[in-house]
Motif scaffolding. Structure first.
Motif, PDB file in Angstrom:
ATOM      1  N   GLU A 131      13.159  45.051  41.559  1.00  0.00           N
ATOM      2  CA  GLU A 131      12.292  46.216  41.420  1.00  0.00           C
ATOM      3  C   GLU A 131      10.780  46.665  41.563  1.00  0.00           C
ATOM      4  OE1 GLU A 131      16.294  46.761  37.589  1.00  0.00           O
ATOM      5  OE2 GLU A 131      13.892  46.688  36.680  1.00  0.00           O
ATOM      6  N   THR A 132      10.160  45.407  41.250  1.00  0.00           N
ATOM      7  CA  THR A 132       9.050  45.585  40.933  1.00  0.00           C
ATOM      8  C   THR A 132       7.999  46.169  42.592  1.00  0.00           C
ATOM      9  OG1 THR A 132       8.641  43.264  40.303  1.00  0.00           O
ATOM     10  CG2 THR A 132       6.812  43.988  41.041  1.00  0.00           C
ATOM     11  N   VAL A 133       7.407  47.500  41.806  1.00  0.00           N
ATOM     12  CA  VAL A 133       6.526  48.275  42.831  1.00  0.00           C
ATOM     13  C   VAL A 133       5.052  48.399  41.696  1.00  0.00           C
ATOM     14  CG1 VAL A 133       6.028  50.827  43.451  1.00  0.00           C
ATOM     15  CG2 VAL A 133       8.241  49.903  42.981  1.00  0.00           C
ATOM     16  N   ASP A 134       5.048  47.797  40.645  1.00  0.00           N
ATOM     17  CA  ASP A 134       3.928  47.651  39.979  1.00  0.00           C
ATOM     18  C   ASP A 134       2.852  46.942  39.893  1.00  0.00           C
ATOM     19  OD1 ASP A 134       1.528  48.073  38.422  1.00  0.00           O
ATOM     20  OD2 ASP A 134       2.703  48.862  36.129  1.00  0.00           O
ATOM     21  N   LEU A 135       2.598  46.465  40.975  1.00  0.00           N
ATOM     22  CA  LEU A 135       1.502  45.313  40.584  1.00  0.00           C
ATOM     23  C   LEU A 135       0.486  44.487  39.346  1.00  0.00           C
ATOM     24  CD1 LEU A 135       0.969  44.993  44.656  1.00  0.00           C
ATOM     25  CD2 LEU A 135       3.157  44.290  43.465  1.00  0.00           C
TER      26      LEU A 135
END
Length: 338
Positions: free
Chosen positions: A130-134
């Motif tokens: 789900e990780t897009v925002d770093l």
């Protein structure tokens, strides 16, 4: 009611000595007599004293703890990576704290906050699907903590990364299937937003194009790559008017689900449809037919990731930059694609 935690002051009061003397005794200071050391250790045991490692880490600026973030622990790949990390770091005097995101961005952020609060000396991570925002990974860097990514990572973070060549892996798989006479190859992949799965899709498309086969969007599927996803997407592919003669699945778990459906529906593997997974999980050699798969070199990835962290610790003033360590893909050919 919660029992009050025993402190050094409690031990000092019980022995009528100073807290400083207790601390020195617990750290085996040569200035404290053998008799006093023995008394302190006896009372500490009686009062069930547990050292406050977090407080010690704050004082020393070093915890000898390394945080590890993995998408899931029930995967042989991730457990093997962690096992090798631990072997290397243990020899260097470090302990590891393992956290699991369950592919959830929210859980991953919570894990990172916990590790930062625990004052870990570094974090080695593989990102959730789900990780897009770093921003949370940038938070690690802004705290001056070494960050090492493995398997799943993003170039934009400009940190050390260890993994295999996902793009080339797809080429190896497609070339193998074409050599077996396959002309309509489907790909059940992960989501393009995740770099490794995007690279696998790109590699698949380029390999198909290179071999002068048509690109059919109906044969390219994005999913979470669970066993259930494999079952659902394989069922969908079998319902196509012109079904595939081979299926490349970007995860062994989804490949297992696909194989279950093929067996249940009486589709012969590899005679009617060839099948290839990804990850070389132990079960791939145990099912019938056995599943061809890509070996991800988990032991090497774990060892190199740990060694990379130790190099960063040894040179703390060295600025973190994008440093990609890419291992070659290896296709393990079994019955499902013969």
């Amino acid at each position: 009611m919660n029992k009050k935690r025993t402190t050094i002051k409690d031990i000092a009061n019980a022995l009528n000595i100073s807290p400083a003397a207790v601390s020195k005794a617990l750290h085996d200071d040569s200035r404290i007599s053998v008799k006093t050391k023995a008394a302190v250790k006896r009372v500490a045991k009686e009062l069930n004293y547990q050292p406050n490692h977090l407080a010690s880490a704050l004082r020393r600026g070093k915890s000898n703890l390394v945080g590890v973030v993995v998408p899931r622990t029930n995967s042989n790949f991730f457990s093997s990576v962690v096992e090798q990390m631990e072997a290397v770091l243990d020899k260097a005097g470090y302990n590891i704290i393992i956290t699991q995101s369950n592919e959830s961005f929210k859980k991953e952020c919570k894990n990172i906050d916990t590790l930062l609060y625990t004052q870990v000396d570094g974090i080695i991570a593989s990102m959730a699907n789900e990780t897009v925002d770093l921003s949370y990974y940038e938070k690690i860097k802004s705290n001056g903590i070494p960050l090492i990514l493995f398997d799943r990572g993003e170039n934009d973070l400009n940190v050390d990364y260890v993994g295999i060549n996902d793009y080339d892996s797809s080429h190896v798989i497609v070339e193998h299937l074409i050599s077996k006479g396959c002309k309509r190859i489907a790909h059940i992949g992960g989501y393009r937003r995740t770099r490794i799965f995007n690279n696998r899709i790109k590699g698949y498309i380029d390999a198909i194009t290179k071999n002068n086969l048509p690109i059919d969007d109906s044969l390219i599927i994005e999913s979470s790559l669970t066993l259930e996803d494999g079952r659902r997407e394989m069922t969908h592919l079998l319902q196509l008017e012109n079904r595939p003669d081979a299926v490349y699945v970007a995860s062994d778990y989804a490949a297992l689900g696909a194989l279950q459906v093929l067996n249940e529906q009486g589709v012969k593997v590899p005679e009617d449809i060839r099948l290839i997974g990804f990850g070389n999980e132990p079960f791939t050699s145990l099912v019938t037919p056995s599943i061809s798969s890509i070996e991800q070199h988990s032991k090497d990835i774990g060892r190199i990731a740990a060694e990379t962290f130790l190099k960063r610790v040894a040179e703390p003033k060295l600025k973190q930059t994008l440093n990609k360590i890419i291992l070659d893909a290896e296709l393990i050919i079994r019955d499902s694609s013969q």
